[in-house]
Design an enzyme around this catalytic site. Sequence first.
Site, PDB file in Angstrom:
ATOM      1  N   ASP A 479       0.808  -1.222   0.000  1.00 55.54           N
ATOM      2  CA  ASP A 479       0.000   0.000   0.000  1.00 55.54           C
ATOM      3  C   ASP A 479       0.838   1.267   0.000  1.00 55.54           C
ATOM      4  O   ASP A 479       0.335   2.360  -0.260  1.00 55.54           O
ATOM      5  CB  ASP A 479      -0.874   0.040   1.274  1.00 55.54           C
ATOM      6  CG  ASP A 479      -2.011  -0.954   1.218  1.00 55.54           C
ATOM      7  OD1 ASP A 479      -2.456  -1.278   0.112  1.00 55.54           O
ATOM      8  OD2 ASP A 479      -2.433  -1.414   2.296  1.00 55.54           O
TER       9      ASP A 479
HETATM   10  C1  GLC Z   1      -1.630  -4.230   5.313  1.00 59.13           C
HETATM   11  C2  GLC Z   1      -2.863  -4.220   4.433  1.00 59.13           C
HETATM   12  C3  GLC Z   1      -2.662  -5.097   3.219  1.00 59.13           C
HETATM   13  C4  GLC Z   1      -1.412  -4.701   2.499  1.00 59.13           C
HETATM   14  C5  GLC Z   1      -0.212  -4.735   3.449  1.00 59.13           C
HETATM   15  C6  GLC Z   1       1.065  -4.245   2.803  1.00 59.13           C
HETATM   16  O1  GLC Z   1      -1.478  -5.474   5.882  1.00 59.13           O
HETATM   17  O2  GLC Z   1      -3.992  -4.685   5.134  1.00 59.13           O
HETATM   18  O3  GLC Z   1      -3.770  -5.014   2.347  1.00 59.13           O
HETATM   19  O4  GLC Z   1      -1.223  -5.566   1.418  1.00 59.13           O
HETATM   20  O5  GLC Z   1      -0.486  -3.910   4.558  1.00 59.13           O
HETATM   21  O6  GLC Z   1       1.026  -2.895   2.502  1.00 59.13           O
END
Ligand code: GLC
Length: 798
Positions: A479
């Site tokens: 993210d």
């Molecule tokens: C968090 C989010 C997930 C994402 C991960 C890496 O765990 O819930 O959707 O892929 O972070 O950023």
Amino acid sequence: MQDLAPDLPQNTNDFDAVQKEYVIKSFATERPWINYISNNRYTVLLSQTGGGYSFWKDPKSCRITKYRYDNHPQDRPGRYLYFRDADTGQVWSPGWQPVMVSPDQWECRHGLGYSKITSTTYNIEASTTIFVPNDDDCEVWVSRVTNHDTKSRTIKITPYVEFALFNAMDEYSAYFNLHFFNDAKFDPDLNTLWYYMHHHSWMELGKVFMATSEKITGYTVDRRQFIGNYRSESNPEVIETGIDHNTPVLGLDCVGAPSFELTLAPGESREFYVVLGVDNNVPDRAKHMITKYTDPAIVKIELANVKSKWENWLSNLQVDVPDLDTTTMINVWNQYQAKVAFDWSRWASYYHTGTYRGIGFRDTNQDCLGMLHIMPTAVRDKIKLLAGQMFTDGHSHHCFFFDGSGDTMKYGDDHLWINLTVHRYICETGDLSILDEVARYVDGGEGTIHDHCRRALEYAFRESGPHGLPKMFFADWNDCLNNICLKEKGERGESVMVAQQLVMFGNMFCEFSKWSGKYDDSVVDLQSRLNSLKARINEVAWDGNWYTRAYTDDNRTIGGVESGEGQLFLNTQSWAVLSEVANETRGKTAMNSVYDRLNTPVGIKLLDPPYRSFPNDVGSVIHYPEGIKENAGIFCHANTWAIIAETMLGRADRAMQYYLQILPPKVAKTIGFDRYRVEPYVYCQFIAGPDHPNHGYASHSWLTGTSVWSLVAFTQHILGVRPTFDGLQIDPCVPGTWKSFSMNRRFRNADYAITFHNPTGVSTGIKSIVVDGTPINGTIIPVQPAGTSVQVVVTMGA
Ligand code: GLC
């Protein structure tokens, strides 16, 4: 590991394998160690000292009790008991919080669907079990009090909660008005406190009740009166003075604090019950629950029903392997955590506030994998729910709420994951009819699940950038890579990870299209584009010793030797292997780079070197300090894919090393409970990496994709018992020192008791598989008739 402190004082917290409980011996853990207690309608989050909150249906709109996030280290409020010696005025809480008189003896046992806190203070023992019945919208506190004194004792007991303003979002943003809608009173006929709000949205839902089995002889429902000005839950005025207010409340902050006295002769024990629930405006529903859960015989049966529900679920998958922590985690806690994540995504935890995120599309797709062997029908429903969050162009909501609203920001990867879920669902169940199920599109119309899956893949192909790889859009799995592909810069940035996922999930689509007779010309065409994409990734994204991670709008490489910071990323190495984009040589080279540069004794870093200089074309990853979360933290979720990749390369010892180094009970001991901080019985999202001064502290326990993927990695790739469309595949990749181990697994309604023998100490390879005395050809056990049980003997060998 020189920079950690292995000799920090350890307590004796540990698993009770027989009771399937985790036993916490020290009440003042570094972070609250919690349990989720839920029947999916009424949910309790409970820490070892009683902290936490309750909600009904969903954590955003129907909050029952209050919790103050961001108040650590207090962990308040919660469900508390105040005890006050009627003769001496001595006050304490059997859970330790909130009065915090140190008990002579204390322990908390988190179990499956319940928790039990037992302590002895001032010669009074109290043992309180909190559970949520399978079929009623309430929580029940069962408290047994024993007088170990030589004289008779009279104790005034006050159970306590602070009521929430139901809608957790509004509570934060509009508290100044909302609390005036409050209404709380005592109902002597029903021996209960009522709490509700004069607000139409809540009035439609019902009232909250808080009753006890003992006759309530006093009560306070005004928070200010209960606590007293400038005091806290530790020294409330009502408890200190012993004087209840006995006045209803209109338009003030509300608590539930009914009181009663128990007089106990020396050695005598008494049990009392507290019932807290929601009536949903159904006449007599509260009365029904109160009558039921103040009856000792019924309470006993209902608690036993909760335990047997879990026994039944867990019996679908049980292992016995040479490592005890692994056996315990797989058989109990890993599956338990997977169910919690399946239910609550990344929405309501001690870290996620239950407000803004809702159900994550990619997260829930992954979480489905952990429930397939337990509740395939619930997964089927979830697939339909997820499909209904997609748009006609093939992309999906990033997150959504039960009311159908969602976050419309486009991501590079979200939509693709549904192909994985559908593929694994079909392999587990054989049920191809899922493909013909119809689901809506958010922007109008509907289509079959097969159509949804296809549109997801086509979207990624259509939305490709200059290197021919799918665009990153807002971000991908990571993210925090959210400046790579920006509208204002032409939206050209691409993700290598999404490209690898497109290859893998696209191939899965082709497979289930074949099984279901849907392999038409368009699928043939798709297959050929997938093959070209695989070649293209190898052409453009191989950096010499590993795969790159992304290309920005300005064509800067992220994750290459030239990149300076963020040269090597874990995910595109593991996914190169998972997706079979890498050939064996490249796969090994890439995963060796991971081992050499990213691995630590307590897990694999997500990238290296960490971002320090604030390059503005990468994303919010650079806002995290070095070693935290996505910025070179040990991101446990991503570790699990490295385990699977190593098994696919046949490197059992490394796979096992990766598995064990983040296994919660082991990593907590390696790092030290206090330094590690979070629960040693569930996975967490990340552990601070070696680049951070507090290397070893962990955070975001419970709601993480780590749990489901660890379960999949161990059971389906290390033990190698993998559902396929044609049957149960046996393909172990275990340490050569493992001479025998076993798994009992339910698959398509038949029970497989599988015993593995490894007389020559190999890591991979099968010499024979014998099913009920008859050897089979190949390594896939054909599907057995529903309702039968078979004995499978696997002999490993060259
Ligand atoms: C968090 C989010 C997930 C994402 C991960 C890496 O765990 O819930 O959707 O892929 O972070 O950023």
